[in-house]
Design a protein around this motif. Sequence first.
Motif, short mmCIF file in Angstrom:
data_model
loop_
_atom_site.label_atom_id
_atom_site.label_comp_id
_atom_site.label_asym_id
_atom_site.label_seq_id
_atom_site.Cartn_x
_atom_site.Cartn_y
_atom_site.Cartn_z
N ALA A 57 0.80 -1.23 0.00
CA ALA A 57 0.00 0.00 0.00
C ALA A 57 0.84 1.28 0.00
CB ALA A 57 -0.94 0.01 1.21
N LEU A 58 2.15 1.16 0.19
CA LEU A 58 2.97 2.36 0.32
C LEU A 58 2.93 3.26 -0.91
CD1 LEU A 58 6.17 1.04 2.16
CD2 LEU A 58 4.65 2.87 2.95
N LEU A 59 3.11 2.67 -2.09
CA LEU A 59 3.16 3.50 -3.29
C LEU A 59 1.83 4.19 -3.55
CD1 LEU A 59 5.25 1.23 -5.70
CD2 LEU A 59 6.03 3.04 -4.18
N LEU A 60 0.72 3.47 -3.35
CA LEU A 60 -0.59 4.10 -3.47
C LEU A 60 -0.73 5.21 -2.44
CD1 LEU A 60 -3.45 4.23 -4.64
CD2 LEU A 60 -4.12 2.46 -2.98
N GLY A 61 -0.26 4.95 -1.22
CA GLY A 61 -0.33 5.96 -0.18
C GLY A 61 0.43 7.22 -0.54
N GLY A 62 1.57 7.07 -1.22
CA GLY A 62 2.33 8.23 -1.66
C GLY A 62 1.55 9.08 -2.64
N GLY A 63 0.89 8.43 -3.60
CA GLY A 63 0.07 9.16 -4.56
C GLY A 63 -1.10 9.86 -3.91
N VAL A 64 -1.76 9.18 -2.98
CA VAL A 64 -2.91 9.77 -2.28
C VAL A 64 -2.48 10.98 -1.45
CG1 VAL A 64 -4.62 9.35 -0.46
CG2 VAL A 64 -4.24 7.62 -2.23
N ALA A 65 -1.37 10.85 -0.71
CA ALA A 65 -0.94 11.92 0.18
C ALA A 65 -0.47 13.16 -0.57
CB ALA A 65 0.18 11.42 1.10
N ASP A 66 0.04 12.99 -1.80
CA ASP A 66 0.47 14.15 -2.59
C ASP A 66 -0.69 14.79 -3.35
OD1 ASP A 66 3.11 14.38 -1.87
OD2 ASP A 66 3.87 13.10 -3.46
N ARG A 67 -1.84 14.12 -3.41
CA ARG A 67 -2.99 14.64 -4.16
C ARG A 67 -4.10 15.14 -3.23
NH1 ARG A 67 -3.40 12.78 -9.58
NH2 ARG A 67 -5.66 12.45 -9.44
N HIS A 68 -4.07 14.77 -1.97
CA HIS A 68 -5.12 15.14 -1.02
C HIS A 68 -4.48 15.73 0.24
CE1 HIS A 68 -8.17 13.04 -3.44
NE2 HIS A 68 -7.26 12.09 -3.58
N ARG A 69 -5.32 16.39 1.04
CA ARG A 69 -4.81 16.95 2.29
C ARG A 69 -4.30 15.83 3.19
NH1 ARG A 69 -8.72 21.52 4.79
NH2 ARG A 69 -7.84 20.52 6.64
N ARG A 70 -3.09 16.02 3.67
CA ARG A 70 -2.47 14.95 4.45
C ARG A 70 -3.13 14.76 5.82
NH1 ARG A 70 2.63 17.44 1.93
NH2 ARG A 70 3.15 15.94 0.27
N ASP A 71 -3.70 15.83 6.38
CA ASP A 71 -4.41 15.66 7.65
C ASP A 71 -5.68 14.83 7.47
OD1 ASP A 71 -5.41 17.77 6.13
OD2 ASP A 71 -6.12 18.90 7.86
N SER A 72 -6.34 14.97 6.32
CA SER A 72 -7.52 14.15 6.05
C SER A 72 -7.15 12.68 5.91
CB SER A 72 -8.22 14.63 4.77
OG SER A 72 -8.65 15.97 4.89
N VAL A 73 -6.03 12.42 5.24
CA VAL A 73 -5.56 11.04 5.11
C VAL A 73 -5.29 10.44 6.48
CG1 VAL A 73 -3.72 9.56 4.20
CG2 VAL A 73 -4.59 11.46 2.82
N LEU A 74 -4.64 11.20 7.36
CA LEU A 74 -4.31 10.69 8.69
C LEU A 74 -5.55 10.41 9.52
CD1 LEU A 74 -1.23 12.90 9.68
CD2 LEU A 74 -1.25 10.54 8.86
N ARG A 75 -6.58 11.24 9.39
CA ARG A 75 -7.81 11.00 10.14
C ARG A 75 -8.43 9.66 9.74
NH1 ARG A 75 -8.73 16.60 9.40
NH2 ARG A 75 -10.07 16.23 7.60
N LEU A 76 -8.57 9.45 8.44
CA LEU A 76 -9.23 8.24 7.96
C LEU A 76 -8.43 6.98 8.28
CD1 LEU A 76 -10.46 9.56 4.49
CD2 LEU A 76 -11.83 9.14 6.53
N THR A 77 -7.11 7.04 8.09
CA THR A 77 -6.31 5.84 8.36
C THR A 77 -6.24 5.54 9.85
OG1 THR A 77 -4.27 7.17 8.32
CG2 THR A 77 -4.93 6.09 6.27
#
Length: 409
Positions: free
Chosen positions: A66-86
């Motif tokens: 999941a790391l590579l997908l996570g890199g794409g998601v974190a550079d395209r979306h707000r990183r605080d939103s990603v952290l909340r959901l995960t």
Amino acid sequence: MADTGLASERPLRSASFRWFLGGQSISLLGSAMSPVALAFAVLEATGSAAWLAAVTTAALVPMVAALLLGGGVADRHRRDSVLRLTSVGAGLTQAGVACVLLTHQHPAFLLPLCAFSGVFQGLTKPALRGIVANLAAGRGIQRASSLLASVRNTTKIIGPTTAGLLTASVGGGWAIAADAVSFLLAAVCFARMSLPDRPQRTADDPTMLGALREGWGYFSSQPWIWAVTLAFAVNNGFNLGVWQILGPVVANGTIGARGWGLVLSARGAGALLASVVMVKLTVRRPMGPALASMSLAAVPLILLGAGADTLWLAAASFVAGVATEFFTVVWETVNTTHIPERLLSRVGAHDEFWSFVPIPVSQLSTPFLAAAFGTASVAVLGGATAAVAMLLPLLVPALRRIEIHRQGE
């Protein structure tokens, strides 16, 4: 973003950074208990190193994937939103793991839960690699990294010892339950952060696949990055992967969960010392000393194979903690200051992906190698190989020349 200006150079003046620091503190305390509790709970239930390797790898393989997908998601979306959901997802999966352990179900039920937990970890790590650049700037980047490292390492002192005591007294399931609660509380903290929205995407922006290719293109074109990644791939395969399996197995028959927790806490104490020093210390060309010190991180594994007692293992782990944290703060600072912000999470994802790939292979093969060649031989040879590997990137001239500029330069 409301809290800018001085907050960028002095991270603690930023409300968003304080909420991030608080969320990380809570989450990391729970996560520091989880490995000890899970390892000894599985060994108690099965008595098998192979089962321990299977459960550990069940989380690690999905995380790496999941790391590579996570890199794409974190550079395209707000990183605080990603952290909340995960964080919410990780909290729910850890609650499931705790239920399996507390109700004494078959360890096979742990495998899918650990897999989901691994996915959430893989999506989280790239966001963490890039978020400091959203919260600090200039000299504040190393200050922020050092403060986060200090918190991380404080939890590494408290967490393993607490987990060892809980596991020895009431069982590892309660430590895992605490980890689940910590993830959910961290999600609340991350919800209070306020990061700027990502730029509006246009029709000309690359697709997710194109963004991932862009990240790979930058990563592969920078020898100073991939040389370190390659060294860590060898180090993780021969050192970390072996340590995570043989360590609890050897300890289970010798120093026990409490002793093993003490050894891991000593490593956290060393790392805490390094992170506190790094708040003020700036080395202009830091990569040479950082990589050289990392070779010391393999010494505990060598001593484990040599049959060292708790005191020697704890002392070596303390030194390894100092060396590892010195490198970690340097590497995070160098990445944040020398890689474009829009690429940080994707490049960081490639760094972690390729360095983590050997770990599941190592974890699955370690029980069989130890049975064939002996625990001592596997540990000593693995540690020695890892130590040498960390020195090889120094052959790259661009790496030795990388500088961290002092404030005002």
